[in-house]
Design a protein around this motif. Structure first.
Motif, mmCIF file in Angstrom:
data_model
loop_
_atom_site.group_PDB
_atom_site.id
_atom_site.type_symbol
_atom_site.label_atom_id
_atom_site.label_comp_id
_atom_site.label_asym_id
_atom_site.label_seq_id
_atom_site.Cartn_x
_atom_site.Cartn_y
_atom_site.Cartn_z
ATOM 1 N N ASN A 38 -19.381 124.076 75.034
ATOM 2 C CA ASN A 38 -18.623 125.246 74.573
ATOM 3 C C ASN A 38 -17.304 124.884 73.909
ATOM 4 O OD1 ASN A 38 -20.621 126.930 75.495
ATOM 5 N ND2 ASN A 38 -19.668 127.240 77.494
ATOM 6 N N GLN A 39 -16.782 123.695 74.176
ATOM 7 C CA GLN A 39 -15.533 123.256 73.554
ATOM 8 C C GLN A 39 -15.772 122.452 72.266
ATOM 9 O OE1 GLN A 39 -15.951 122.826 77.098
ATOM 10 N NE2 GLN A 39 -14.997 124.848 77.181
ATOM 11 N N GLY A 40 -17.021 122.348 71.839
ATOM 12 C CA GLY A 40 -17.331 121.628 70.617
ATOM 13 C C GLY A 40 -17.425 120.118 70.785
ATOM 14 N N GLN A 41 -17.515 119.654 72.027
ATOM 15 C CA GLN A 41 -17.645 118.226 72.303
ATOM 16 C C GLN A 41 -19.121 117.873 72.472
ATOM 17 O OE1 GLN A 41 -14.917 116.090 72.375
ATOM 18 N NE2 GLN A 41 -13.964 117.945 71.581
ATOM 19 N N LEU A 42 -19.478 116.661 72.063
ATOM 20 C CA LEU A 42 -20.855 116.224 72.276
ATOM 21 C C LEU A 42 -21.181 116.265 73.765
ATOM 22 C CD1 LEU A 42 -21.269 113.236 69.813
ATOM 23 C CD2 LEU A 42 -22.473 115.413 69.745
#
Length: 176
Positions: free
Chosen positions: A29-33
Motif C-alpha cells: 500500500n505504500q508503493g514498496q516492492l
C-alpha cells in the motif's frame, strides 16, 4: 549470421539486438516492492514488468529486431504472442542458437530462468507508421505452482482473466 544488431549503446544493448527481462512484481500500500518470504507455493506478482518497468513502450523502426527474452520471475511462466497474431521467428533458446529459425505465432511456455531468442520484423505491410503492437502473455495462473491454462489471444486481450499477469506487457510503437 546476419542477425539484427547495430551500434552498441551505453547500457549494454545494441540498436536492434535487445535484452528483455520479464518479471512479475507486487507492491504494498505504500508503493514498496512486496515479497512474502514464507510463501512456499510460488510467488506471483500482480504486475508484469519488462526490464523492471511496468507498462513500458519501445519505439521501433520498420525493420527486424532480435529480442533476447529472459523469464526473471520467481514462479510465473509466460507464453508470448503479438497482439494481432502476426508471426515471428524463434532463433534461440537456453541452448543457444537453433540450427534453423522456427516461425511461430506464439511461444511455448517460458519457464522460470528460461530464455527465448526471437526476431520480429516490424516492416510488415499491415503495420503502417504509428501502429502500436503489444507483446502479450497468454499463460494464466491461479497460483504459483503451475500454469492453470494457456489462453487464446482474444481471451488474453479481453481483460476478463482473474490473473493480472495475463495480457499486454510491452507496447511496440512503429515510428521510424
Amino acid at each position: 549470421l546476419r542477425l539484427p544488431s547495430g551500434r552498441a549503446k551505453d547500457w549494454g544493448n545494441l540498436d536492434y539486438d535487445v535484452n528483455l527481462m520479464l518479471a512479475d512484481k507486487a507492491w504494498d500500500n505504500q508503493g514498496q516492492l512486496d515479497f512474502d518470504l514464507a510463501d512456499r507455493d510460488g510467488f506471483l506478482g500482480d504486475r508484469v514488468t519488462v526490464n523492471l518497468a511496468w507498462k513500458p513502450h519501445f519505439i521501433v523502426e520498420r525493420r527486424r529486431y532480435r529480442f533476447r527474452i529472459l523469464n526473471g520471475s520467481v514462479a510465473r511462466f509466460y507464453k508470448l504472442a503479438l497482439s494481432d497474431g502476426t508471426s515471428f521467428w524463434q532463433i534461440g533458446n537456453d541452448g543457444n542458437l537453433l540450427p534453423n529459425r522456427v516461425t511461430l505465432s506464439q511461444t511455448d511456455q517460458l519457464g522460470v530462468a528460461e530464455r527465448y531468442d526471437i526476431v520480429i520484423d516490424f516492416n510488415q505491410p499491415h503495420w503502417p507508421l504509428k501502429t502500436k503492437v503489444w507483446l502479450v502473455n497468454l499463460a494464466e495462473h491461479q497460483d504459483g505452482k503451475l500454469v492453470a491454462k494457456d489462453l487464446s489471444l482474444n481471451d488474453a486481450l479481453s481483460g476478463n482473466s482473474p490473473d493480472p499477469g495475463v495480457g499486454k506487457i510491452l507496447e511496440f510503437r512503429i515510428d521510424l
